[in-house]
Design a protein around this motif. Structure first.
Motif, mmCIF file in Angstrom:
data_model
loop_
_atom_site.group_PDB
_atom_site.id
_atom_site.type_symbol
_atom_site.label_atom_id
_atom_site.label_comp_id
_atom_site.label_asym_id
_atom_site.label_seq_id
_atom_site.Cartn_x
_atom_site.Cartn_y
_atom_site.Cartn_z
ATOM 1 N N ILE A 1 -20.569 28.976 27.370
ATOM 2 C CA ILE A 1 -19.264 29.378 27.855
ATOM 3 C C ILE A 1 -18.038 28.678 27.147
ATOM 4 O O ILE A 1 -16.996 29.283 26.552
ATOM 5 C CB ILE A 1 -19.048 28.990 29.682
ATOM 6 C CG1 ILE A 1 -19.811 29.939 30.006
ATOM 7 C CG2 ILE A 1 -17.636 29.094 29.923
ATOM 8 C CD1 ILE A 1 -20.167 29.810 31.382
ATOM 9 N N VAL A 2 -17.763 27.103 27.016
ATOM 10 C CA VAL A 2 -16.920 26.353 26.375
ATOM 11 C C VAL A 2 -16.803 26.981 24.947
ATOM 12 O O VAL A 2 -15.555 27.020 24.541
ATOM 13 C CB VAL A 2 -17.329 25.060 26.535
ATOM 14 C CG1 VAL A 2 -16.408 24.028 25.697
ATOM 15 C CG2 VAL A 2 -17.333 24.564 28.095
ATOM 16 N N ARG A 3 -17.774 26.890 23.889
ATOM 17 C CA ARG A 3 -17.643 27.444 22.674
ATOM 18 C C ARG A 3 -16.961 28.889 22.949
ATOM 19 O O ARG A 3 -16.119 28.929 21.892
ATOM 20 C CB ARG A 3 -19.019 27.519 22.251
ATOM 21 C CG ARG A 3 -19.546 26.073 22.042
ATOM 22 C CD ARG A 3 -20.905 26.230 21.093
ATOM 23 N NE ARG A 3 -21.485 24.828 20.952
ATOM 24 C CZ ARG A 3 -22.551 24.373 21.550
ATOM 25 N NH1 ARG A 3 -23.053 24.962 22.606
ATOM 26 N NH2 ARG A 3 -22.977 23.318 21.286
ATOM 27 N N VAL B 1 -17.842 24.196 37.854
ATOM 28 C CA VAL B 1 -19.148 25.018 37.495
ATOM 29 C C VAL B 1 -18.941 25.686 36.089
ATOM 30 O O VAL B 1 -19.909 25.647 35.524
ATOM 31 C CB VAL B 1 -19.025 26.461 38.675
ATOM 32 C CG1 VAL B 1 -20.158 27.405 38.190
ATOM 33 C CG2 VAL B 1 -19.248 25.763 40.303
ATOM 34 N N THR B 2 -17.816 26.394 35.784
ATOM 35 C CA THR B 2 -17.653 26.925 34.534
ATOM 36 C C THR B 2 -17.380 26.030 33.169
ATOM 37 O O THR B 2 -17.805 26.370 32.027
ATOM 38 C CB THR B 2 -16.935 27.935 34.621
ATOM 39 O OG1 THR B 2 -15.455 27.499 34.679
ATOM 40 C CG2 THR B 2 -16.888 28.941 35.444
ATOM 41 N N GLY B 3 -16.838 24.861 33.463
ATOM 42 C CA GLY B 3 -16.269 23.994 32.544
ATOM 43 C C GLY B 3 -14.869 24.568 32.075
ATOM 44 O O GLY B 3 -14.516 23.947 31.166
ATOM 45 N N ILE B 4 -14.295 25.417 32.495
ATOM 46 C CA ILE B 4 -12.988 26.001 32.011
ATOM 47 C C ILE B 4 -12.091 25.732 33.477
ATOM 48 O O ILE B 4 -12.236 26.183 34.436
ATOM 49 C CB ILE B 4 -13.187 27.474 31.827
ATOM 50 C CG1 ILE B 4 -14.121 27.685 30.651
ATOM 51 C CG2 ILE B 4 -11.682 27.879 31.286
ATOM 52 C CD1 ILE B 4 -14.171 26.952 29.209
ATOM 53 N N SER B 5 -11.068 25.146 33.005
ATOM 54 C CA SER B 5 -9.818 24.705 33.944
ATOM 55 C C SER B 5 -9.430 26.172 34.995
ATOM 56 O O SER B 5 -9.006 27.129 34.476
ATOM 57 C CB SER B 5 -8.717 24.064 33.766
ATOM 58 O OG SER B 5 -8.994 22.880 33.084
ATOM 59 N N PHE B 6 -9.532 25.925 36.163
ATOM 60 C CA PHE B 6 -9.156 26.615 37.166
ATOM 61 C C PHE B 6 -9.684 28.030 37.208
ATOM 62 O O PHE B 6 -9.125 29.256 37.333
ATOM 63 C CB PHE B 6 -7.551 27.143 37.284
ATOM 64 C CG PHE B 6 -6.711 25.787 37.710
ATOM 65 C CD1 PHE B 6 -6.509 25.610 39.051
ATOM 66 C CD2 PHE B 6 -6.416 24.801 36.654
ATOM 67 C CE1 PHE B 6 -5.860 24.381 39.422
ATOM 68 C CE2 PHE B 6 -5.430 23.678 37.087
ATOM 69 C CZ PHE B 6 -5.183 23.579 38.297
ATOM 70 N N THR B 7 -11.095 28.190 36.326
ATOM 71 C CA THR B 7 -11.749 29.619 36.263
ATOM 72 C C THR B 7 -12.987 29.623 36.908
ATOM 73 O O THR B 7 -13.913 28.914 36.494
ATOM 74 C CB THR B 7 -11.509 29.837 34.712
ATOM 75 O OG1 THR B 7 -10.290 29.385 34.234
ATOM 76 C CG2 THR B 7 -12.454 31.010 34.422
#
Length: 225
Positions: free
Chosen positions: A39-41, A69-75
């Motif tokens: 997901i980050v990539r 959970v996702t590694g993406i801020s506020f997402t």
């Protein structure tokens, strides 16, 4: 030419948990999970594959149902798919802050337009929990003191991604005191503008949602003029 994504992806994928947190406080590190690494990539390659400096919007530390959970801020997983177009197999999570943030993202024309100008992040990059609930780094003095060197390091490293250092946006009135202290010590930003935290808005001021959205949009727009 090295892009924002080129610097951000390795930073997140190499994060490690602090080893000396006070009793009962722990950090969640989703970046160890292959699904989150993918997901980050995908996220940074899609929205940050250029060297354009972004205005940084800084929260406290992630919640356990958003970036925890996702590694993406506020997402959340569902907002990652709905608004960012990134499919994932993570279970849906309830996260008030994410609901508000993506209203702001949509108000700026969607994820591509928003992330082309702004970077959502936090002073400390990992979610903290205590007693199974979200915890903030400033909720007790021992945790604040323990994490302060990590916070300084985290902000300094994130600035290297590609930061418009003229201004930073702080999310949360209590968070402001710590970001101002950090800025006085290290001169990271020219000025700091503070907005009420999305969770506070949805939890205590939901009747005034439209007014808060307008305030966010006007404030953020002023930061990129």
């Amino acid at each position: 030419m090295e892009t924002f994504a080129d610097r951000a992806i390795p930073y997140y994928l190499n994060l490690s948990e602090p080893t000396s947190l006070p009793p009962g406080v722990s950090a969640l590190n989703p970046y160890r999970q292959p699904d989150v690494q993918a997901i980050v990539r995908a996220f940074y390659s899609r929205f940050f594959a250029d060297p354009t400096p972004r205005v940084y919007i800084l929260g406290i530390n992630p919640g356990r149902f958003g970036a925890g959970v996702t590694g993406i801020s506020f997402t959340t997983p569902q907002n990652l798919q709905k608004y960012c177009g990134i499919d994932n197999n993570l279970p849906p999570t309830p996260e008030l802050s994410s609901r508000f943030v993506y209203q702001i993202v949509e108000a700026f024309g969607g994820a591509e337009a928003f992330y082309g100008r702004f970077f959502l992040t936090s002073l400390f990059p990992l979610a903290l929990v205590k007693g199974g609930k979200n915890y903030n780094f400033y909720d007790d003095k021992a945790t604040t003191a323990t994490l302060w060197p990590d916070i300084v390091s985290a902000v300094r490293q994130q600035l290297t991604f590609g930061c418009n250092r003229n201004v930073a946006v702080c999310l949360g009135r209590k968070n402001e005191a710590f970001l101002q202290k950090l800025n006085q010590q290290h001169g990271f930003f020219g000025r700091i503008v503070t907005l009420d935290h999305p969770r506070y808005i949805l939890q205590y001021r939901s009747r005034d949602m439209d007014s808060y959205v307008d305030t966010y949009v006007r404030t953020l727009a002023d930061c990129i003029l």
